[in-house]
Write an enzyme that holds these catalytic residues in place. Structure first.
Site, PDB file in Angstrom:
ATOM      1  N   THR A 133       8.828 -24.977  -5.594  1.00 54.00           N
ATOM      2  CA  THR A 133      10.121 -24.334  -5.847  1.00 54.00           C
ATOM      3  C   THR A 133      10.670 -24.745  -7.210  1.00 54.00           C
ATOM      4  OG1 THR A 133      12.447 -24.438  -5.184  1.00 54.00           O
ATOM      5  CG2 THR A 133      11.083 -26.245  -4.466  1.00 54.00           C
ATOM      6  N   ASP A 134      11.489 -23.875  -7.802  1.00 51.93           N
ATOM      7  CA  ASP A 134      12.131 -24.223  -9.087  1.00 51.93           C
ATOM      8  C   ASP A 134      13.120 -25.378  -8.919  1.00 51.93           C
ATOM      9  OD1 ASP A 134      14.155 -22.894  -7.675  1.00 51.93           O
ATOM     10  OD2 ASP A 134      14.674 -21.528  -9.314  1.00 51.93           O
ATOM     11  N   GLU A 135      13.497 -25.682  -7.651  1.00 52.28           N
ATOM     12  CA  GLU A 135      14.512 -26.721  -7.436  1.00 52.28           C
ATOM     13  C   GLU A 135      14.021 -28.106  -7.864  1.00 52.28           C
ATOM     14  OE1 GLU A 135      16.825 -26.308  -3.841  1.00 52.28           O
ATOM     15  OE2 GLU A 135      16.363 -24.178  -3.726  1.00 52.28           O
ATOM     16  N   TYR A 158      15.750 -32.180  -0.170  1.00 51.36           N
ATOM     17  CA  TYR A 158      14.738 -31.112  -0.119  1.00 51.36           C
ATOM     18  C   TYR A 158      13.918 -31.087  -1.410  1.00 51.36           C
ATOM     19  CZ  TYR A 158      12.846 -26.385  -0.794  1.00 51.36           C
ATOM     20  OH  TYR A 158      12.023 -25.318  -1.097  1.00 51.36           O
ATOM     21  N   LYS A 162       9.914 -31.900  -2.221  1.00 48.91           N
ATOM     22  CA  LYS A 162       8.993 -30.916  -2.821  1.00 48.91           C
ATOM     23  C   LYS A 162       8.387 -31.486  -4.115  1.00 48.91           C
ATOM     24  CE  LYS A 162       8.127 -27.227  -1.630  1.00 48.91           C
ATOM     25  NZ  LYS A 162       7.140 -26.667  -0.660  1.00 48.91           N
ATOM     26  N   GLY A 291      26.564 -32.697  -4.014  1.00 45.50           N
ATOM     27  CA  GLY A 291      25.508 -32.689  -5.045  1.00 45.50           C
ATOM     28  C   GLY A 291      24.986 -31.296  -5.360  1.00 45.50           C
TER      29      GLY A 291
HETATM   30  P1  NAD Z   1      10.724 -21.172   6.123  1.00 40.69           P
HETATM   31  O1  NAD Z   1      11.569 -22.330   6.494  1.00 40.69           O
HETATM   32  O2  NAD Z   1      11.193 -19.792   6.412  1.00 40.69           O
HETATM   33  O3  NAD Z   1       9.291 -21.310   6.827  1.00 40.69           O
HETATM   34  C1  NAD Z   1       8.602 -22.524   6.921  1.00 40.69           C
HETATM   35  C2  NAD Z   1       7.445 -22.342   7.896  1.00 40.69           C
HETATM   36  O4  NAD Z   1       6.710 -23.580   7.961  1.00 40.69           O
HETATM   37  C3  NAD Z   1       7.885 -22.014   9.325  1.00 40.69           C
HETATM   38  O5  NAD Z   1       7.081 -20.984   9.855  1.00 40.69           O
HETATM   39  C4  NAD Z   1       7.652 -23.325  10.082  1.00 40.69           C
HETATM   40  O6  NAD Z   1       7.355 -23.124  11.452  1.00 40.69           O
HETATM   41  C5  NAD Z   1       6.466 -23.892   9.314  1.00 40.69           C
HETATM   42  N1  NAD Z   1       6.381 -25.353   9.447  1.00 40.69           N
HETATM   43  C6  NAD Z   1       7.384 -26.266   9.243  1.00 40.69           C
HETATM   44  N2  NAD Z   1       6.929 -27.513   9.485  1.00 40.69           N
HETATM   45  C7  NAD Z   1       5.618 -27.383   9.815  1.00 40.69           C
HETATM   46  C8  NAD Z   1       4.586 -28.325  10.158  1.00 40.69           C
HETATM   47  N3  NAD Z   1       4.848 -29.631  10.223  1.00 40.69           N
HETATM   48  N4  NAD Z   1       3.352 -27.857  10.420  1.00 40.69           N
HETATM   49  C9  NAD Z   1       3.071 -26.521  10.363  1.00 40.69           C
HETATM   50  N5  NAD Z   1       4.006 -25.588  10.062  1.00 40.69           N
HETATM   51  C10 NAD Z   1       5.261 -26.024   9.800  1.00 40.69           C
HETATM   52  O7  NAD Z   1      10.406 -21.370   4.571  1.00 40.69           O
HETATM   53  P2  NAD Z   1      10.249 -20.280   3.413  1.00 40.69           P
HETATM   54  O8  NAD Z   1      11.582 -19.963   2.857  1.00 40.69           O
HETATM   55  O9  NAD Z   1       9.352 -19.193   3.882  1.00 40.69           O
HETATM   56  O10 NAD Z   1       9.494 -21.162   2.334  1.00 40.69           O
HETATM   57  C11 NAD Z   1       8.062 -21.293   2.355  1.00 40.69           C
HETATM   58  C12 NAD Z   1       7.624 -22.212   1.224  1.00 40.69           C
HETATM   59  O11 NAD Z   1       8.070 -21.677  -0.036  1.00 40.69           O
HETATM   60  C13 NAD Z   1       8.218 -23.622   1.306  1.00 40.69           C
HETATM   61  O12 NAD Z   1       7.215 -24.529   0.920  1.00 40.69           O
HETATM   62  C14 NAD Z   1       9.371 -23.606   0.304  1.00 40.69           C
HETATM   63  O13 NAD Z   1       9.575 -24.890  -0.231  1.00 40.69           O
HETATM   64  C15 NAD Z   1       8.852 -22.639  -0.742  1.00 40.69           C
HETATM   65  N6  NAD Z   1       9.867 -21.878  -1.488  1.00 40.69           N
HETATM   66  C16 NAD Z   1      10.876 -21.210  -0.867  1.00 40.69           C
HETATM   67  C17 NAD Z   1      11.793 -20.448  -1.602  1.00 40.69           C
HETATM   68  C18 NAD Z   1      12.894 -19.656  -0.923  1.00 40.69           C
HETATM   69  O14 NAD Z   1      13.732 -19.065  -1.610  1.00 40.69           O
HETATM   70  N7  NAD Z   1      12.933 -19.549   0.383  1.00 40.69           N
HETATM   71  C19 NAD Z   1      11.691 -20.397  -2.989  1.00 40.69           C
HETATM   72  C20 NAD Z   1      10.646 -21.091  -3.610  1.00 40.69           C
HETATM   73  C21 NAD Z   1       9.733 -21.807  -2.853  1.00 40.69           C
HETATM   74  P1  TYD Z   2      20.691 -21.237  -0.153  1.00 43.88           P
HETATM   75  O1  TYD Z   2      20.377 -19.854   0.314  1.00 43.88           O
HETATM   76  O2  TYD Z   2      20.867 -22.324   0.847  1.00 43.88           O
HETATM   77  O3  TYD Z   2      19.537 -21.611  -1.209  1.00 43.88           O
HETATM   78  P2  TYD Z   2      19.418 -22.883  -2.230  1.00 43.88           P
HETATM   79  O4  TYD Z   2      20.469 -23.883  -1.923  1.00 43.88           O
HETATM   80  O5  TYD Z   2      18.053 -23.396  -1.920  1.00 43.88           O
HETATM   81  O6  TYD Z   2      19.544 -22.299  -3.594  1.00 43.88           O
HETATM   82  O7  TYD Z   2      22.013 -21.179  -1.047  1.00 43.88           O
HETATM   83  C1  TYD Z   2      22.094 -20.336  -2.181  1.00 43.88           C
HETATM   84  C2  TYD Z   2      23.430 -20.600  -2.840  1.00 43.88           C
HETATM   85  O8  TYD Z   2      24.488 -20.159  -1.966  1.00 43.88           O
HETATM   86  C3  TYD Z   2      23.704 -22.080  -3.095  1.00 43.88           C
HETATM   87  O9  TYD Z   2      24.413 -22.201  -4.332  1.00 43.88           O
HETATM   88  C4  TYD Z   2      24.603 -22.499  -1.938  1.00 43.88           C
HETATM   89  C5  TYD Z   2      25.380 -21.223  -1.631  1.00 43.88           C
HETATM   90  N1  TYD Z   2      25.772 -21.028  -0.201  1.00 43.88           N
HETATM   91  C6  TYD Z   2      27.090 -20.712   0.120  1.00 43.88           C
HETATM   92  O10 TYD Z   2      27.972 -20.599  -0.765  1.00 43.88           O
HETATM   93  N2  TYD Z   2      27.411 -20.507   1.439  1.00 43.88           N
HETATM   94  C7  TYD Z   2      26.492 -20.623   2.435  1.00 43.88           C
HETATM   95  O11 TYD Z   2      26.852 -20.456   3.640  1.00 43.88           O
HETATM   96  C8  TYD Z   2      25.128 -20.931   2.090  1.00 43.88           C
HETATM   97  C9  TYD Z   2      24.077 -21.056   3.146  1.00 43.88           C
HETATM   98  C10 TYD Z   2      24.821 -21.114   0.753  1.00 43.88           C
END
Ligand code: NAD
Ligand code: TYD
Length: 352
Positions: A133-135, A158, A162, A291
């Site tokens: 992730t970019d985070e 988080y 990562k 934070g």
């Molecule tokens: P999500 O939380 O929707 O899905 C995570 C999945 O992993 C779920 O299906 C869960 O059951 C499975 N899982 C969790 N713990 C596990 C374990 N111990 N063993 C096997 N499976 C397990 O997450 P997402 O938003 O789809 O993100 C997927 C990946 O992409 C993550 O690694 C996240 O860091 C990365 N990512 C997410 C975003 C975003 O915007 N959501 C952006 C950049 C990168």
């Molecule tokens: P989120 O979807 O949790 O993604 P991330 O924190 O990984 O970027 O949040 C996106 C942005 O929205 C973040 O700045 C936090 C804000 N946010 C709210 O203002 N209200 C909410 O209920 C949630 C879940 C997030």
């Protein structure tokens, strides 16, 4: 004989389910094995349309379970890994950092060990692809973008977990020559997104006419990418990325949270036949996230120029598609928001 046998971890989650769908549909001669523990975020309903495909298999397993991983690598003769399984929500990580360290760091190490062992140090034709992730780059001020050489500066439990897992992946390349590749993507949105994250949470609350909790002043900025464009980037990087490299993924689409929520409210007023401005009245400013990172913004030039990937979905069109999907899939939304979700919501939002 299948051409490739790919283990996708976290394939029942939000992004993972789009990756599984893309790979199953695009590569009928690959075997696709979805390895997922099915935590609260994993849901096999996300994969109903591909679950009967002969070259798709689901294995309910934990990435912490070394034995189960070894068995799965052997049984399916895995030669490629796309690793998405993780705990993924910043707010939950602030409540419970240990779980994030265990799943995201130790889980990734177990998976790296399993690949190394199964491939017995003969890495010809193998690939371990870690989705990050970019985070991990930290938080930006008003100017600048994250590139692949931006120093890591994670600021939430988080992103710290990562960043640590990224370093272990690179350490396995350096120490054992495991063929690894990493990508770091900006915030995703789209169908099957669990309604604890900003966009689906707001959609769900607008539907139910509940307050829309905007953290702090709503001035934090995120860089949004439609999830199918991320899945396409993952496909390109899996097949064309160079070993040992990191690739950034993003679409230069920065939005202040409050502006995004207003746009979403406008779209939803139209779709729900509500008076213009009705949904925006639900906006409620609540206590800020501790934070809270101010701004994320990706420079995706390397992925674009070296691998030829580019996003295809413009933001407003993607948001409309997303809203349409949630309105057409209320049953999915009801399933995932019943039971444990209610407890989570109470705990997270009652004291804000
Ligand atoms: P999500 O939380 O929707 O899905 C995570 C999945 O992993 C779920 O299906 C869960 O059951 C499975 N899982 C969790 N713990 C596990 C374990 N111990 N063993 C096997 N499976 C397990 O997450 P997402 O938003 O789809 O993100 C997927 C990946 O992409 C993550 O690694 C996240 O860091 C990365 N990512 C997410 C975003 C975003 O915007 N959501 C952006 C950049 C990168
Ligand atoms: P989120 O979807 O949790 O993604 P991330 O924190 O990984 O970027 O949040 C996106 C942005 O929205 C973040 O700045 C936090 C804000 N946010 C709210 O203002 N209200 C909410 O209920 C949630 C879940 C997030």
């Amino acid at each position: 004989m299948t051409k490739r046998s790919i283990l996708i971890t976290g394939g029942a989650g939000f992004i993972g389910s789009h990756v599984v769908r893309l790979f199953v549909n695009k590569y009928p001669d690959y075997q696709i094995v979805n390895y997922d523990k099915l935590t609260y975020a994993g849901n096999l309903e996300n994969l109903r349309d591909v679950e009967k495909s002969a070259h798709y298999k689901f294995v309910k397993g934990d990435i912490l379970d070394a034995e189960m991983l070894q068995k799965t690598f052997l049984e399916f003769q895995i030669d490629g890994v796309v690793h998405l399984a993780a705990e993924s929500h910043v707010d939950r990580s602030i409540e419970n950092p240990d779980e994030f360290a265990i799943t995201n760091i130790i889980g990734t190490i177990r998976l790296l060990n399993a690949a190394k062992k199964a491939w017995q140090n003969n890495f010809e034709g193998k690939r371990f692809y870690h989705i990050s992730t970019d985070e991990v780059y930290g938080s930006l001020g008003a100017e600048g973008f994250f590139t692949e050489t931006t120093p890591l500066d994670p600021r939430s439990p988080y992103s710290a977990s990562k960043a640590s897992s990224d370093q272990f992946v690179l350490a396995f390349e350096n120490s054992y020559h495991l063929p690894v590749v990493i990508s770091r993507c900006s915030n995703n949105y789209g169908p099957y997104h669990f309604p604890e994250k900003l966009i689906p949470l707001m959609i769900n609350n607008v539907i139910n006419e509940k307050p829309l909790p905007v953290y702090g002043k709503g001035e934090n900025i995120r860089d949004w990418l439609f999830v199918e464009d991320h899945a396409k980037a993952i496909d390109v990087i899996f097949h064309k990325g160079k070993n040992g490299e990191v690739y950034n993924i993003g679409g230069h689409n920065e939005w202040k949270n409050i502006d995004l929520v207003h746009l979403l409210c406008e779209i939803m007023d139209k779709k729900l036949g509500r008076t213009k401005g009705a949904s925006a009245k639900l906006i409620t400013y609540v206590k800020d996230r501790p934070g809270h990172d101010m701004r994320y913004a990706i420079n995706p030039t390397k992925t674009k120029t070296e691998l030829g990937w580019a996003p295809t979905i413009q933001f407003e069109a993607g948001l409309e598609k997303t809203v349409d999907w949630y309105l057409a899939n209320k049953e999915w939304l009801n399933h995932v928001t019943s039971g444990a979700y209610r407890g989570y919501y109470e705990n997270m939002y009652s004291n804000r």
